[in-house]
Each structure stands twice: as C-alpha cells, then as structure tokens.
Design a protein around this motif. Sequence first.
Motif, short mmCIF file in Angstrom:
data_model
loop_
_atom_site.label_atom_id
_atom_site.label_comp_id
_atom_site.label_asym_id
_atom_site.label_seq_id
_atom_site.Cartn_x
_atom_site.Cartn_y
_atom_site.Cartn_z
N THR A 10 0.77 -1.21 0.00
CA THR A 10 0.00 0.00 0.00
C THR A 10 0.81 1.26 0.00
N HIS A 27 -5.65 2.01 -1.27
CA HIS A 27 -4.29 1.50 -1.29
C HIS A 27 -3.85 1.29 -2.73
N THR A 162 -4.83 -6.33 -1.10
CA THR A 162 -5.02 -4.89 -1.01
C THR A 162 -6.39 -4.50 -1.57
N TYR A 196 -2.60 -10.00 5.44
CA TYR A 196 -2.50 -8.56 5.21
C TYR A 196 -2.84 -7.80 6.49
#
Length: 320
Positions: A10, A27, A162, A196
């Motif tokens: 990101t 992101h 993301t 993540y």
Amino acid sequence: MNLRMLLAVTLLASISFHLSASTTGQHPASPNDSPKPQLDVSSLRQQVRDGDAKAQYKLGLSYMTGSGVARDYEKALDLYDKAAKQGSTDAEFGLGYMYEQGLGVKKDYGQAFLYYSSAAGQGHPTAQNNLGSMYERGEGMKRDLHEAAAWYQKAADQSEPTAQCNLASLYLLGKGTAKNGQQAATWFKAAAELGYAPAQENLAWMYYTGTGLTRDNQQAARWMRKAAEQGYAPAQLDLGYLYEQGKGVPLDYSAAYMWYKAAADRGEKTAGAQLRKLSGLLTESQVKQASEAAAKLTGTLPTFDLGTNPTSVGGLLQRH
C-alpha cells in the motif's frame, strides 16, 4: 517472485483507516512492504542483453527497489519500457506505478492511467487495484466510486489482498456499492487470512464492534495480535488498549505498556498519552521491564511499511 506479489502492498491514502466509519482510503500498491527478491544480477544482465522480457522486468524491479543494485529510476524505466513493448503486464504495471508516484519522471496521472488500464484489462490484479484506487481518488479523472468498486472487485476475485481490503471499505461505508457490513467483514477476513496486516486490524475492529459479525472480543484480540506481530503500529496501539481494558485478553497494564511502547517506537503519537497514564499505575520496575520487552519486540518484528502518507484516522483509542 512476480511484480503482482512484490508490489501488492500500500501507498498514499489507503484502507489502513483503522475502521473509523467517517472516511475511506485507497491503497495503490507499492514495492515497499514486501521482501526484496534475491536475484543473480549478473545472470539477469546477460538475459537482458539477449532480449528476455522477464529478465528486463526483474532487473527493472531491482533498479526501482534498490535490490541487489543501486537504486536507479532511469534504468528501471528503460527496462520496464523494453519489457512492456514485449507484452509484459508486470512491466506495464511498473511503469504505471512510477508515473503515478513520479519516480524518475514527472508525476503524470494520465500516463499512469494508460499503463494501469492496459495491464488491468489483461487481468493483472494489482494494476486493477491501482486503477480502482485512481478512480476512487479521482486522480487525473473525475472521481467514480462505482468504477473503483468494479475494479477492486476484479482484483479481489483474484485474491489480491489490497483490493479485498479496499473493496471491504467501500461496502462498509456504502460508497460505490450498497452499504453492507457482512460483505465488508467477508472481504476484510479474506485479506486478513492472506496475512495482510491492515485487514487483520480492521477485521479485529469488526469483531470488537459487532459490525457485520457477531461481537467477539476474543476474536478481536486474536486478529489484532496477528497484525501487531507483523510490526503494524496501529494494531500494536489497539492491542495495548485491549490489554489496558481487559477486553478479549486478561487485564494487564504491563502488557498494555509494552504494546503502547512498541507502537510509540514505530511512530504512533497517540501512544504517548497512554504511556504517561500507565506510568502512574505501574512501578518503576514494571515500567522498565515493559520498556525493555518493547525494545526487544521492536527489534525482532518486521516493519510493516505502508509507504508515503498512509491514511490514519484513529483506532480503538479514538472511539472509546
């Protein structure tokens, strides 16, 4: 390791917004959070001389990230351009990223859009995410949240974490799609299970507040810890809060102090006030021990780098 894996992290304003429902973030993917590839540079250079597109891309990536060679954006751009002309979608994505961020070139959202669009149209998930991010921010175009959601969905369906996190934020806030807490929780969990950290922290908040999920403080603490143990400072701050309040974990001021200190050492300014408050509740010896534990912790955890100017609008501390 290919570009979609290395760059699927990101940058700029992103969904690391710690689930404050007042805003969303986007992101775009960046090379800063993933391990640098271990490459045989000499062998790559020979392959580049032979015109190999994959080698051109890999060496370009090395020059862009400074992995195994001195960082050189001009060489990265040249190698990406050569690989892109041979049909490399990874290289097209790399060019889009460099134009979007102004790395070695003047920042040019129009060029970034063209390269991202080409790669995204051929199914490159990280380019799809970044294209969605441009639509969400209105970079070089009129802001279009419906288009943003559509591109995030394409990337999320390819397990791009993301994009899954970004899509979840749109569902949470009802932007570009119908507001749906259950869908938000589903996509945060998908990204969280891929490791993540921002999604793990956000999923923890969903459990903590009972948004889209059955409220469960133990699950909140579990996912917050996973993100904190990756060196993600916002989650370290929030895990400290959970220990301070005894929610989902035993009430433990020393553990709270340790996690607050770890977060402070990684730049979380909010942690300072909590440390001062807990200092009055702990003995000097306890403060010293917790500080030493935080120092060891900070030295062993990876740094979860969100790149330049990540959005941060408050976690559990700002809500209670």
